[in-house]
Design an enzyme around this catalytic site. Sequence first.
Site, mmCIF file in Angstrom:
data_model
loop_
_atom_site.group_PDB
_atom_site.id
_atom_site.type_symbol
_atom_site.label_atom_id
_atom_site.label_comp_id
_atom_site.label_asym_id
_atom_site.label_seq_id
_atom_site.Cartn_x
_atom_site.Cartn_y
_atom_site.Cartn_z
ATOM 1 N N GLU A 98 66.264 18.782 56.971
ATOM 2 C CA GLU A 98 66.325 20.261 56.324
ATOM 3 C C GLU A 98 66.559 20.016 54.670
ATOM 4 O OE1 GLU A 98 68.646 23.542 59.237
ATOM 5 O OE2 GLU A 98 69.701 22.687 57.493
ATOM 6 N N HIS A 147 62.851 0.009 74.975
ATOM 7 C CA HIS A 147 62.216 -0.024 76.119
ATOM 8 C C HIS A 147 61.116 1.112 76.428
ATOM 9 C CE1 HIS A 147 64.128 -3.616 77.783
ATOM 10 N NE2 HIS A 147 65.088 -3.190 77.146
ATOM 11 N N LYS A 158 62.913 32.595 63.479
ATOM 12 C CA LYS A 158 63.696 33.502 63.936
ATOM 13 C C LYS A 158 63.145 34.817 63.769
ATOM 14 C CE LYS A 158 67.932 30.698 62.155
ATOM 15 N NZ LYS A 158 68.849 30.841 61.080
#
Length: 450
Positions: free
Chosen positions: A291, A312, A426
């Site tokens: 951010e 892995h 949003k």
Amino acid sequence: MENSLSLDLTKTKPYVEEHEIQYLESIIREMDNTLGKKTGPGNKFLGWMDLPINYNKEEFARIKKAAEKIKNTCDVFIVIGIGGSYLGSRAAIEMISNTFYNNLEKNQRRVPQIYFAGNNISSTYMADLLELVKDKDICVNVISKSGTTTEPAIAFRIFKELLEKKYGKEGAKERIFATTDVAKGALRTLADLEGYETFVIPDDVGGRFSVLTPVGLLPIAVSGIDVDEMMKGAADARQEYSSDNIEKNHVYRYVAVRNALYRKGKTTEMLVNFEPCLHYFGEWWKQLYGESEGKDGKGIFPAAADFSTDLHSMGQYIQEGLRNIFETFINVENPRKSIIIKEDKENLDGLNFLAEKDMDYVNHQALRGTVLAHNDGGVPAIVLNVPELSAYYFGQLVYFFEKACGISGYLQGVNPFDQPGVEAYKKNMFALLGKPGYEDMKATLEERLK
């Protein structure tokens, strides 16, 4: 002052040489001065810089008192928040507590079970959590500056209803603790109306920098972690990283190396640990740097990995994939606990060469071998040495990375203290949900999604 964090840059060579670090010293010092004088972008959100010594002592005492009340009252403590409102406290609790703290018997824990809600919108997650805790004594800490952030607002509505049905309105208000704005916002209004005990999110501290405020302190204190030691660690780090000499200031050196690598095309930084309890510290770090730096078409992409597990799965890519990666290893020098590998007479697994060695010794050789292998494959490695995983060193780590983040953001020419890009999804979500005022946008989006 206890032993400090230390930085090993040996395996960043030959990708970054010492003279390149020295060349960046003056500009880094200038960016640090900009932070200190509060003259740069986002200067209204620099309260975190002096927080370790200038925190509200009266509120700090109330937090510890509330934590004791919660520990004595509740079997389960629900922390409701998203992003910076929960990642810091979860990082501390997971780092310092028993790995399986919620599974221990109550007399072994001596604190409530702690669960997190409001960090997603999954109906399955919420239903499973409610099923788990509904018959237990519950306390809730809802954390939101505004009170209208979708994920925690939905979660709190659900838990508020549960507590009021279970204990009545009067009983519920004794079990709900709100961490929010000092004067405004939906949660502040509701908390004042209902009579919840409240704690303040400072106006000058952004969410991702807020772990040392009541946002993080109450959940961390409830978990039994020594918050005084945590603040002491942060205060000592603040003092240590006030030096303007790049030879002495590990923050300066970290900023210099990661930005020198970025300028050479190493655009992804992986924060790597060899302790599973550091997983959520990596999540906290990803938000802090993602951010702060990711804007204006710029920024180092923050990724995190848990080794040796991820060796892995991601090990092949790191070793031989696109060469745009550098790694920052968190090396924990002394484990919390030890396990000795015993000798086996049959030795069918061929592991007797490890007999009488501590598992942590094996873990450290895995770390050392990984640093060398990745370095040979073209991946520079920064190693940050941490003496142990404790409240004190959690405070040190937080301040180290926060200060480095602020300086690094300015060095990249961005405002590290805003996050305008998080509003885009949003708005789309609100429109698609039919929120009043978004009608025209909803029609446009629905057409695009056909």
